[in-house]
Design a protein around this motif. Structure first.
Motif, mmCIF file in Angstrom:
data_model
loop_
_atom_site.group_PDB
_atom_site.id
_atom_site.type_symbol
_atom_site.label_atom_id
_atom_site.label_comp_id
_atom_site.label_asym_id
_atom_site.label_seq_id
_atom_site.Cartn_x
_atom_site.Cartn_y
_atom_site.Cartn_z
ATOM 1 N N MET A 1 46.892 90.127 84.151
ATOM 2 C CA MET A 1 46.335 90.885 83.019
ATOM 3 C C MET A 1 46.254 92.359 83.361
ATOM 4 N N SER A 2 46.757 93.176 82.477
ATOM 5 C CA SER A 2 46.674 94.622 82.668
ATOM 6 C C SER A 2 45.855 95.220 81.536
ATOM 7 N N ALA A 3 45.065 96.242 81.866
ATOM 8 C CA ALA A 3 44.179 96.853 80.882
ATOM 9 C C ALA A 3 44.630 98.259 80.540
ATOM 10 N N LYS A 4 44.345 98.647 79.317
ATOM 11 C CA LYS A 4 44.667 99.996 78.847
ATOM 12 C C LYS A 4 43.405 100.625 78.280
ATOM 13 N N THR A 5 43.160 101.876 78.652
ATOM 14 C CA THR A 5 41.979 102.567 78.149
ATOM 15 C C THR A 5 42.142 102.846 76.657
ATOM 16 N N LEU A 6 41.152 102.455 75.880
ATOM 17 C CA LEU A 6 41.203 102.661 74.437
ATOM 18 C C LEU A 6 40.810 104.088 74.105
ATOM 19 N N THR A 7 41.677 104.795 73.403
ATOM 20 C CA THR A 7 41.387 106.168 73.000
ATOM 21 C C THR A 7 40.929 106.192 71.539
ATOM 22 N N ALA A 8 40.417 107.342 71.126
ATOM 23 C CA ALA A 8 39.961 107.488 69.741
ATOM 24 C C ALA A 8 41.124 107.289 68.782
ATOM 25 N N ALA A 9 42.321 107.762 69.174
ATOM 26 C CA ALA A 9 43.509 107.613 68.328
ATOM 27 C C ALA A 9 43.888 106.139 68.192
ATOM 28 N N ASP A 10 43.799 105.405 69.315
ATOM 29 C CA ASP A 10 44.109 103.974 69.286
ATOM 30 C C ASP A 10 43.117 103.223 68.398
ATOM 31 N N ALA A 11 41.841 103.613 68.504
ATOM 32 C CA ALA A 11 40.800 102.964 67.705
ATOM 33 C C ALA A 11 41.026 103.213 66.220
ATOM 34 N N THR A 12 41.412 104.432 65.888
ATOM 35 C CA THR A 12 41.679 104.771 64.489
ATOM 36 C C THR A 12 42.857 103.973 63.951
ATOM 37 N N SER A 13 43.897 103.847 64.770
ATOM 38 C CA SER A 13 45.072 103.077 64.343
ATOM 39 C C SER A 13 44.752 101.593 64.204
ATOM 40 N N ALA A 14 43.705 101.149 64.914
ATOM 41 C CA ALA A 14 43.273 99.749 64.822
ATOM 42 C C ALA A 14 42.249 99.554 63.706
ATOM 43 N N ASN A 15 42.069 100.605 62.904
ATOM 44 C CA ASN A 15 41.138 100.581 61.754
ATOM 45 C C ASN A 15 39.672 100.483 62.159
ATOM 46 N N ILE A 16 39.354 100.942 63.367
ATOM 47 C CA ILE A 16 37.960 100.995 63.808
ATOM 48 C C ILE A 16 37.393 102.358 63.403
ATOM 49 N N ASN A 17 36.396 102.351 62.543
ATOM 50 C CA ASN A 17 35.811 103.600 62.059
ATOM 51 C C ASN A 17 34.862 104.186 63.090
ATOM 52 N N LEU A 18 35.139 105.400 63.525
ATOM 53 C CA LEU A 18 34.290 106.098 64.472
ATOM 54 C C LEU A 18 33.490 107.181 63.749
ATOM 55 N N VAL A 19 32.561 107.796 64.441
ATOM 56 C CA VAL A 19 31.741 108.839 63.825
ATOM 57 C C VAL A 19 31.965 110.159 64.544
ATOM 58 N N GLU A 20 31.587 111.239 63.880
ATOM 59 C CA GLU A 20 31.769 112.563 64.464
ATOM 60 C C GLU A 20 30.421 113.150 64.868
ATOM 61 N N GLY A 21 30.462 114.002 65.890
ATOM 62 C CA GLY A 21 29.251 114.689 66.315
ATOM 63 C C GLY A 21 28.177 113.733 66.808
ATOM 64 N N HIS A 22 26.937 114.023 66.414
ATOM 65 C CA HIS A 22 25.799 113.198 66.841
ATOM 66 C C HIS A 22 25.339 112.248 65.742
ATOM 67 N N LYS A 23 26.144 112.084 64.732
ATOM 68 C CA LYS A 23 25.766 111.206 63.628
ATOM 69 C C LYS A 23 25.555 109.773 64.135
ATOM 70 N N GLY A 24 24.473 109.159 63.708
ATOM 71 C CA GLY A 24 24.202 107.776 64.070
ATOM 72 C C GLY A 24 23.273 107.604 65.253
ATOM 73 N N THR A 25 22.850 108.706 65.873
ATOM 74 C CA THR A 25 21.955 108.608 67.037
ATOM 75 C C THR A 25 20.631 107.962 66.657
ATOM 76 N N GLN A 26 20.083 108.351 65.511
ATOM 77 C CA GLN A 26 18.816 107.775 65.064
ATOM 78 C C GLN A 26 18.982 106.298 64.717
ATOM 79 N N ALA A 27 20.143 105.936 64.186
ATOM 80 C CA ALA A 27 20.408 104.533 63.852
ATOM 81 C C ALA A 27 20.399 103.674 65.108
ATOM 82 N N VAL A 28 20.960 104.205 66.195
ATOM 83 C CA VAL A 28 20.963 103.480 67.467
ATOM 84 C C VAL A 28 19.535 103.276 67.959
ATOM 85 N N HIS A 29 18.737 104.328 67.876
ATOM 86 C CA HIS A 29 17.329 104.235 68.301
ATOM 87 C C HIS A 29 16.572 103.197 67.482
#
Length: 202
Positions: A1-29
């Motif tokens: 098994m070989s692993a590849k580091t997931l980048t933001a570009a890869d995540a976007t192409s996989a339809n994983i929605n990411l956030v920008e800046g510090h948005k969502g910090t309060q939601a995590v708390h």
């Protein structure tokens, strides 16, 4: 098994929605606070003056003893007496909306991906159900101290091989929560699990 580091570009192409800046910090708390609150049993219980066992007879006569006036030994100032304003069984659970849960997951995934701590593999499986093989398989992917492996499902052999390895946790993509992701130094995600995570962040 070989692993590849997931980048933001890869995540976007996989339809994983990411956030920008510090948005969502309060939601995590808020979500972490809810997780911890929901684990509290809320079973602490003390007895009030009326609930303690014992006689309610007056300790001694009202006057003439030189002592303070007292009714019975159930008073809070005596050992074995009742407790004033002590804890009673209660529900500590907190509710968090779906939108906050989704935002928190997106925030945590974004942070982990930006830090280069998310790895992708085609699949993760230990066919011989041996702990030695399991440890070797994880070591081949990452040398992190705490590893979270996320897949759509695991075979019984894989679960059996990894059940005694405390530094590695196996969890399905549908059940993975932000507390587990934050706790890990490296997150290994299978390609099948990426699709489920994409749905959860949509």
């Amino acid at each position: 098994m070989s692993a590849k580091t997931l980048t933001a570009a890869d995540a976007t192409s996989a339809n994983i929605n990411l956030v920008e800046g510090h948005k969502g910090t309060q939601a995590v708390h808020d979500l972490i606070t809810a997780y911890r609150a929901n684990r509290r049993s809320g079973s602490a219980n003390t007895k009030t003056r009326s609930e303690v066992a014992g006689t309610g007879k007056k300790m001694y006569k009202q006057k003439g003893t030189g002592n303070a006036r007292h009714g019975d030994r159930g008073a809070p100032i005596f050992v074995g007496g009742g407790v004033v304003f002590g804890p009673k069984p209660r529900d500590y659970s907190k509710k968090v909306t779906k939108s906050v849960r989704k935002l928190a997951l997106r925030r945590v995934l974004t942070s982990k991906i930006d830090a280069g701590e998310v790895l992708t593999v085609a699949s993760f499986e230990v066919a011989d159900a041996k702990t030695k093989s399991f440890v070797a398989a994880v070591a081949a992917l990452t040398d992190a101290k705490k590893v979270l492996v996320i897949s759509d499902s695991f075979s019984e052999e894989t679960y059996r091989a990894g059940r005694n390895v405390k530094s590695v946790q196996l969890i399905t993509a549908a059940e993975a929560n932000i507390e587990q992701i934050l706790h890990a130094n490296a997150v290994v995600v299978t390609e099948a699990a990426l699709e489920t995570i994409a749905k959860r962040t949509a």
